[in-house]
Scaffold this active site. Structure first.
Site, PDB file in Angstrom:
ATOM      1  N   LYS A  42      -4.321   6.263 -24.387  1.00 10.18           N
ATOM      2  CA  LYS A  42      -4.138   7.063 -22.957  1.00 10.18           C
ATOM      3  C   LYS A  42      -3.394   8.446 -23.026  1.00 10.18           C
ATOM      4  CE  LYS A  42      -3.869   3.392 -19.607  1.00 10.18           C
ATOM      5  NZ  LYS A  42      -3.127   2.771 -18.644  1.00 10.18           N
ATOM      6  N   THR A  93       4.012  -3.287 -12.435  1.00  7.81           N
ATOM      7  CA  THR A  93       4.866  -4.291 -12.169  1.00  7.81           C
ATOM      8  C   THR A  93       4.028  -5.473 -11.623  1.00  7.81           C
ATOM      9  OG1 THR A  93       5.062  -3.410  -9.603  1.00  7.81           O
ATOM     10  CG2 THR A  93       6.950  -2.896 -11.048  1.00  7.81           C
ATOM     11  N   GLU A 162      -6.220   3.673  -4.176  1.00  7.63           N
ATOM     12  CA  GLU A 162      -7.240   4.167  -5.356  1.00  7.63           C
ATOM     13  C   GLU A 162      -8.625   4.558  -4.395  1.00  7.63           C
ATOM     14  OE1 GLU A 162      -7.574   0.859  -8.267  1.00  7.63           O
ATOM     15  OE2 GLU A 162      -5.444   0.779  -8.472  1.00  7.63           O
ATOM     16  N   LYS A 214       7.626  -0.042   1.344  1.00  8.32           N
ATOM     17  CA  LYS A 214       6.497  -0.356   0.468  1.00  8.32           C
ATOM     18  C   LYS A 214       5.972  -1.882   0.555  1.00  8.32           C
ATOM     19  CE  LYS A 214       3.130   0.125  -2.313  1.00  8.32           C
ATOM     20  NZ  LYS A 214       1.960   0.798  -1.818  1.00  8.32           N
ATOM     21  N   CYS A 270      -2.758  -4.480  -6.395  1.00  3.15           N
ATOM     22  CA  CYS A 270      -1.449  -4.115  -5.288  1.00  3.15           C
ATOM     23  C   CYS A 270      -1.325  -5.286  -4.422  1.00  3.15           C
ATOM     24  CB  CYS A 270      -1.376  -2.842  -4.905  1.00  3.15           C
ATOM     25  SG  CYS A 270      -1.142  -1.620  -5.898  1.00  3.15           S
TER      26      CYS A 270
HETATM   27  N1  LIG Z   1      -2.481   1.559  -8.373  1.00  6.22           N
HETATM   28  C1  LIG Z   1      -2.301   1.880  -7.183  1.00  6.22           C
HETATM   29  O1  LIG Z   1      -3.162   2.083  -6.174  1.00  6.22           O
HETATM   30  C2  LIG Z   1      -0.965   2.016  -6.805  1.00  6.22           C
HETATM   31  C3  LIG Z   1      -0.636   2.364  -5.394  1.00  6.22           C
HETATM   32  C4  LIG Z   1       0.955   2.217  -4.945  1.00  6.22           C
HETATM   33  C5  LIG Z   1       1.857   1.837  -5.950  1.00  6.22           C
HETATM   34  N2  LIG Z   1       1.511   1.281  -6.974  1.00  6.22           N
HETATM   35  C6  LIG Z   1       2.315   0.543  -7.954  1.00  6.22           C
HETATM   36  O2  LIG Z   1       2.530   1.456  -8.844  1.00  6.22           O
HETATM   37  C7  LIG Z   1       2.991   0.861 -10.178  1.00  6.22           C
HETATM   38  C8  LIG Z   1       2.034   1.155 -11.287  1.00  6.22           C
HETATM   39  O3  LIG Z   1       0.820   0.723 -11.025  1.00  6.22           O
HETATM   40  P1  LIG Z   1      -0.487   1.429 -11.627  1.00  6.22           P
HETATM   41  O4  LIG Z   1      -1.540   0.752 -10.986  1.00  6.22           O
HETATM   42  O5  LIG Z   1      -0.565   2.702 -12.072  1.00  6.22           O
HETATM   43  O6  LIG Z   1      -0.373   0.359 -13.103  1.00  6.22           O
HETATM   44  P2  LIG Z   1      -1.187   0.633 -14.321  1.00  6.22           P
HETATM   45  O7  LIG Z   1      -1.160  -0.712 -15.174  1.00  6.22           O
HETATM   46  O8  LIG Z   1      -2.591   1.382 -14.077  1.00  6.22           O
HETATM   47  O9  LIG Z   1      -0.278   1.528 -14.900  1.00  6.22           O
HETATM   48  C9  LIG Z   1       1.018   1.365 -15.794  1.00  6.22           C
HETATM   49  C10 LIG Z   1       1.084   2.233 -17.048  1.00  6.22           C
HETATM   50  O10 LIG Z   1       2.610   2.157 -17.573  1.00  6.22           O
HETATM   51  C11 LIG Z   1       2.608   2.067 -18.941  1.00  6.22           C
HETATM   52  N3  LIG Z   1       3.730   1.556 -19.449  1.00  6.22           N
HETATM   53  C12 LIG Z   1       4.115   0.224 -19.395  1.00  6.22           C
HETATM   54  N4  LIG Z   1       5.218   0.064 -19.847  1.00  6.22           N
HETATM   55  C13 LIG Z   1       5.670   1.348 -20.265  1.00  6.22           C
HETATM   56  C14 LIG Z   1       6.977   1.892 -20.826  1.00  6.22           C
HETATM   57  N5  LIG Z   1       7.927   1.270 -21.414  1.00  6.22           N
HETATM   58  N6  LIG Z   1       6.861   3.308 -20.963  1.00  6.22           N
HETATM   59  C15 LIG Z   1       5.886   4.134 -20.666  1.00  6.22           C
HETATM   60  N7  LIG Z   1       4.744   3.462 -19.956  1.00  6.22           N
HETATM   61  C16 LIG Z   1       4.746   2.374 -19.869  1.00  6.22           C
HETATM   62  C17 LIG Z   1       1.239   1.467 -19.284  1.00  6.22           C
HETATM   63  O11 LIG Z   1       0.620   1.698 -20.473  1.00  6.22           O
HETATM   64  C18 LIG Z   1       0.180   1.781 -18.255  1.00  6.22           C
HETATM   65  O12 LIG Z   1      -0.459   2.995 -18.600  1.00  6.22           O
HETATM   66  C19 LIG Z   1       3.008  -0.645  -9.862  1.00  6.22           C
HETATM   67  O13 LIG Z   1       4.058  -0.968  -9.265  1.00  6.22           O
HETATM   68  C20 LIG Z   1       1.864  -0.467  -8.364  1.00  6.22           C
HETATM   69  O14 LIG Z   1       2.149  -1.728  -7.762  1.00  6.22           O
HETATM   70  C21 LIG Z   1       0.060   1.325  -7.547  1.00  6.22           C
END
Ligand SMILES: NC(=O)c1ccc[n+]([C@@H]2O[C@H](COP(=O)([O-])OP(=O)(O)OC[C@H]3O[C@@H](n4cnc5c(N)ncnc54)[C@H](O)[C@@H]3O)[C@@H](O)[C@H]2O)c1
Length: 443
Positions: A42, A93, A162, A214, A270
Site C-alpha cells: 500500500k 478497529t 466513503e 462518533k 463502519c
Molecule cells: N472507512 C470509513 O468510512 C470510516 C469513516 C469514519 C471512521 N472510520 C474508522 O476509521 C478506522 C479505520 O477505518 P478504515 O476504513 O480506514 O480501515 P482500513 O482497514 O481501510 O485501514 C486500516 C489501515 O491500517 C493499517 N494498519 C493496521 N495496523 C497497523 C499498524 N500497526 N501500523 C500502521 N498501519 C496499520 C492497515 O494495513 C490498513 O491499511 C476504523 O476505526 C473505522 O471505524 C472509518
C-alpha cells in the site's frame, strides 16, 4: 489550497480509507505529512500516486500533493517519530468474533510508535473506538515512551462518508476534539485552522465524550435507516408507499431527509460493526435499554436481507434451485468499491445457498467482490449479467442503474422480473417496458 497560515509537521498511521484520505487532505491544507502503514505494498503504491481503493477525487489530490513535496510515505516508525509532533492514529478497529471492537491494531500501532517518542508530542486518535479506550491508550503509550508524561493524547473522531471522503475531510459538519489539556486543544486548532476559520464548528470535550460522539452518531444514523425500513414493512402491510412517506417525513425539519432512505439497509466497514461494538459495551455496562434498542436496529437491518431473498424466491415460483439471477451492485453503497459487510453480497450468498446461479455486476467493486466471494459469477456489463436471467435484483443504487434502458434489457432476459431493493428505479418506466416490478416498501 492556498493562503496557508501555519504549516505543521504531521504523521498519519494507517493508510486505509480514513488514513490515506486524511494524509492527502492534511497535505492539501498545506501541512508537511508523513504517512506509515504496515502494508508495504500500500505504501509503495501510494508513494507512486496510486490509491488502492476507489474514492472520487482522491487520486488526483494525492498526485497533486506528492508533486508539491509535502506528502511522504514510509514504513519506519522511527522516521515517523522523528518527523512530526502530531501523530494521527487511523488504523482499523474491525469487529471481533464476539461482536466487540477488536483493538489489536490500535494497540499494536501505539506499541510500535511509543518506544520512538523521545520528545513532547501529541497522539491523536481518529479511529472509531469504544468510550474508555483513549484513556487506557494514553497510559499505555506513556509507559512505553522515553518521553513519558510529555506525551499527550487527544481523540478527534472521523465522520467521513466513503464516496464523499475528500469533501467530508476538508469541510466536515463539525470537528470534535476530545482533549485532556489546553496544549492538545491548541495543536488541534492549529492543524485545522483553515476550516475552523471558514466557520466549521470545533467542539471541545473530554476523551470519553469524543469517543462516544462518533459511536452514538453511527447508532443514530443506523436507527434512522432501520426506522424507515420498519415503516416500509408497515407500508407494504397497509398499502402505503414508503418512498412518498419518507419524502413527506423529510420535510419536517425535526426529522430531516438524510439517512431516511428505505431499502436494503446499511452495511459497510463502519455502521454494522460499530453498532455491534456499542451493544457489547452497553452489555458490559449493564445498560439494558441501550442493548435492546441496538439489537432491534440490527435485527431490522439483517431482516431486510432475508426479506429480499424471500421476495426473490417467491418471484421465480417458490424455488431458486437452478434459477439464473442477475444482481446489480456489489459494493455496500454507490461511489465506493468497498464490499465489507455488503448487503448485496449477503443477499447473493443467500440466493446461491438455495441453488440460484447468480451473476453480479458492479461498476467499481468487482475485483473486491471476487476476492471475498470467489464462487459467484461476475459480469463486466449489466446486459452480460442479465443474459438469460429469470430475475433481476437491484441491490446497490449506482446512478448508472437509473440510466438502464429497460426496453433493451427486456430483450436479453428470459423473464422480465425486477426487484428494486433500493426503491429508486422508475417502476412505471420498467413496467411500460413489460417488466413485472416489485419494490421494497411498495405494494
Ligand atoms: N472507512 C470509513 O468510512 C470510516 C469513516 C469514519 C471512521 N472510520 C474508522 O476509521 C478506522 C479505520 O477505518 P478504515 O476504513 O480506514 O480501515 P482500513 O482497514 O481501510 O485501514 C486500516 C489501515 O491500517 C493499517 N494498519 C493496521 N495496523 C497497523 C499498524 N500497526 N501500523 C500502521 N498501519 C496499520 C492497515 O494495513 C490498513 O491499511 C476504523 O476505526 C473505522 O471505524 C472509518
Amino acid at each position: 489550497m492556498s493562503g496557508v497560515r501555519s504549516r505543521m509537521r504531521l504523521t498519519v498511521i494507517g493508510i486505509g480509507y480514513l488514513g490515506l484520505t486524511h494524509a492527502v487532505c492534511m497535505a492539501d491544507l498545506g501541512h508537511e505529512v508523513l504517512a506509515i502503514d504496515v502494508d508495504h505494498d500500500k505504501i509503495a503504491k501510494a508513494a507512486q500516486g496510486e490509491v488502492p481503493f476507489f474514492e472520487p477525487g482522491l487520486e488526483p489530490l494525492l498526485r497533486k500533493n506528492l508533486e508539491t513535496g509535502r506528502l511522504h510515505f514510509t514504513t519506519s516508525y522511527a522516521e515517523v517519530a522523528e518527523f512530526g509532533d502530531v501523530h494521527f492514529l487511523c488504523v482499523g478497529t474491525p469487529e471481533a468474533a464476539d461482536g466487540t471492537a477488536d483493538l489489536q491494531y490500535v494497540n499494536a500501532a501505539a506499541d510500535a510508535l511509543a518506544p520512538h517518542l523521545a520528545t513532547r508530542c501529541l497522539v491523536v486518535g481518529k479511529s472509531t473506538v469504544p468510550a474508555g479506550t483513549a484513556r487506557g491508550l494514553l497510559e499505555r503509550i506513556r509507559a512505553g515512551a522515553p518521553a513519558g508524561d510529555q506525551v499527550d493524547l487527544a481523540w478527534n473522531p472521523e465522520f467521513l462518508r466513503e464516496g464523499h471522503a475528500v469533501q467530508d475531510t476538508l469541510r466536515p459538519d463539525r470537528f470534535v476534539f476530545g482533549v485532556t489539556s489546553d496544549w492538545a486543544e491548541g495543536l488541534l486548532s492549529e492543524v485545522y485552522d483553515q476550516p475552523l476559520a471558514a466557520g466549521i464548528p470545533g467542539l471541545v470535550m473530554n476523551l470519553e465524550t469524543a469517543e462516544l460522539v462518533k459511536v452514538s452518531a453511527n447508532a443514530f444514523l443506523a436507527t434512522k435507516i432501520s426506522f424507515i425500513n420498519a415503516m416500509a414493512d408497515t407500508c407494504e402491510a397497509v398499502g402505503a408507499d414508503v418512498v412518498q412517506l419518507a419524502e413527506a417525513l423529510a420535510h419536517d425539519e425535526r426529522i430531516g431527509g438524510r439517512s431516511l432512505v428505505p431499502g436494503l439497509g446499511f452495511g459497510g466497514g463502519c455502521l454494522p460493526k460499530d453498532i455491534h461494538a456499542f451493544r457489547a459495551t452497553a452489555m458490559s455496562l449493564g445498560l439494558t435499554s441501550v442493548v435492546s434498542l441496538l439489537s432491534d436496529v440490527d435485527a431490522i437491518n439483517q431482516g431486510r436481507r432475508a426479506q429480499v431473498a424471500d421476495m426473490a424466491r417467491a418471484a421465480v415460483g417458490g424455488t431458486l434451485a437452478g434459477k439464473r439471477v442477475a444482481v446489480l451492485g456489489a459494493a455496500f453503497k454507490p461511489n465506493s468499491d468497498d464490499v465489507r459487510d455488503s448487503p448485496s453480497l449477503d443477499v447473493c450468498e443467500r440466493l446461491t445457498r438455495q441453488g440460484a446461479i447468480v451473476s453480479v455486476h458492479d461498476p467499481m467493486a468487482l475485483p473486491n467482490a471476487a476476492r471475498v466471494k470467489p464462487a459467484l459469477r461476475y459480469a463486466q456489463s449489466v446486459s452480460e449479467a442479465a443474459e438469460g436471467a429469470e430475475l433481476v435484483l437491484h441491490l446497490t443504487e449506482w446512478a448508472d442503474y437509473r440510466a438502464i434502458d429497460p426496453f433493451a434489457l427486456a430483450k436479453v432476459v428470459t423473464q422480465p422480473i425486477l426487484i428494486d431493493a433500493r426503491c429508486v428505479l422508475d417502476a412505471g418506466l420498467w413496467r411500460s417496458a413489460g417488466w413485472s416490478v416489485r419494490v421494497l416498501g411498495r405494494r
